[in-house]
Design an enzyme around this catalytic site. Structure first.
Site, short mmCIF file in Angstrom:
data_model
loop_
_atom_site.label_atom_id
_atom_site.label_comp_id
_atom_site.label_asym_id
_atom_site.label_seq_id
_atom_site.Cartn_x
_atom_site.Cartn_y
_atom_site.Cartn_z
N LEU A 263 -5.74 4.97 3.32
CA LEU A 263 -4.56 5.67 2.81
C LEU A 263 -3.43 5.56 3.82
O LEU A 263 -3.66 5.61 5.03
CB LEU A 263 -4.91 7.14 2.57
N HIS B 280 -19.05 10.06 4.44
CA HIS B 280 -19.36 8.77 5.08
C HIS B 280 -20.87 8.71 5.33
O HIS B 280 -21.46 9.66 5.85
CB HIS B 280 -18.59 8.67 6.40
N ASN C 140 -13.44 13.21 3.35
CA ASN C 140 -14.18 11.99 3.01
C ASN C 140 -15.66 12.21 3.28
O ASN C 140 -16.02 12.98 4.17
CB ASN C 140 -13.66 10.84 3.88
N ASP D 67 -7.86 11.48 8.88
CA ASP D 67 -6.61 11.35 9.64
C ASP D 67 -6.17 9.89 9.54
O ASP D 67 -6.67 9.14 8.70
CB ASP D 67 -6.80 11.84 11.08
N GLY E 244 -6.81 7.34 11.27
CA GLY E 244 -7.75 6.31 11.73
C GLY E 244 -8.82 6.02 10.69
O GLY E 244 -8.78 6.52 9.57
N ASP F 253 -12.28 6.70 9.55
CA ASP F 253 -13.38 7.68 9.65
C ASP F 253 -13.35 8.44 10.98
O ASP F 253 -14.40 8.69 11.58
CB ASP F 253 -14.73 6.97 9.46
N ARG G 166 0.82 -1.21 0.00
CA ARG G 166 0.00 0.00 0.00
C ARG G 166 0.86 1.26 0.00
O ARG G 166 0.55 2.25 -0.65
CB ARG G 166 -0.91 -0.02 1.24
C1 GRF Z 1 -21.19 6.86 -0.58
O1 GRF Z 1 -22.31 6.34 0.05
C2 GRF Z 1 -20.21 7.40 0.43
O2 GRF Z 1 -20.81 7.84 1.59
C3 GRF Z 1 -19.35 6.18 0.73
O3 GRF Z 1 -19.25 5.52 -0.50
C4 GRF Z 1 -20.39 5.80 -1.29
C5 GRF Z 1 -19.93 6.23 -2.65
O4 GRF Z 1 -20.98 6.36 -3.55
N1 GRF Z 1 -18.08 6.60 1.27
P1 GRF Z 1 -20.72 6.92 -5.00
O5 GRF Z 1 -19.67 6.04 -5.67
O6 GRF Z 1 -20.24 8.34 -4.88
O7 GRF Z 1 -22.04 6.84 -5.72
#
Ligand code: GRF
Length: 205
Positions: A91, A107, A105, A139, A141, A143, A63
């Protein structure tokens, strides 16, 4: 501000960025990278004439090596902000050091509840009545970085993950572009007294 998007899948959040922020207010999506050559997100990037890069794990020893190659490519595209939009890989610390406080990100849960994979399934298994979306800095961790934007949605009767995601996607497609706009406007900073807390200039919201 030059934005790069990392995506492993469909890329609907990438599309939201292309539709809502690309080419506006000094923001450009300059690069889209993926670990999966077949990711539909790459087609969306090509349609928008945005540079694409593919970094499959199998091509690299580990990685760290893959992330170093990806970071080199992103720097070569003059990336200033990295947006993870459904990027399904962790990452390496060395990658994050290349873009300090410059990786965000989206989530599909109200962090710190339900981090990691299958967030909506985790929430359903727990039996929550309120779901939501978080946009946060990345960061080291899972999320766990400072939260930039969050929105909750009450879904007391929905028990199926597809149905929950159908309600969350439009929220993601609003919050992620909003976070990028706020960062580009210089309206997002970490609180001096508590660097876990993100402060957003009220006049920009
Ligand atoms: C989303 O639900 C996001 O929250 C998660 O991955 C999904 C990506 O969806 N991290 P898309 O590929 O942008 O449609």
């Amino acid at each position: 501000m030059n934005v790069a998007v990392l995506a492993s899948g469909t890329g609907s959040n990438l599309q939201a960025l292309l539709d809502q922020v690309h080419g506006r207010d000094g923001i450009r999506v300059v690069a889209v990278a993926s670990d999966r050559p077949e990711a539909p997100a790459l087609d969306r990037a090509r349609s928008a004439e945005v540079a694409t890069g593919v970094f499959p794990a199998a091509r690299y020893a580990d990685r760290t090596e893959r992330d170093a190659a990806m970071a080199d490519w992103l720097v070569g595209q003059e990336t200033e902000l990295v947006v993870l939009a459904g990027y399904m890989q962790l990452l390496s610390p060395a990658f994050l050091e290349r873009f300090p406080a410059r990786v965000i990100n989206v989530h599909p849960a109200l962090l710190p509840a339900f981090p990691g994979l299958r967030a909506v399934e985790q929430a359903l298994e727990y039996g929550v009545k309120v779901f939501g979306v978080t946009v946060h800095f990345v960061d080291g961790g899972v999320d766990s970085g400072p939260i930039i934007l969050q929105r909750a949605v009450e879904l007391p009767d929905v028990r199926d993950s597809e149905a929950v995601l159908e309600r969350l996607h439009p929220i993601e497609h609003e919050l992620l572009p909003q976070a990028v706009r706020l960062i580009a406007a210089g309206a997002v900073r970490l609180d001096d007294r508590n660097p876990r807390c993100v402060v957003i200039s009220p006049e920009c919201v």
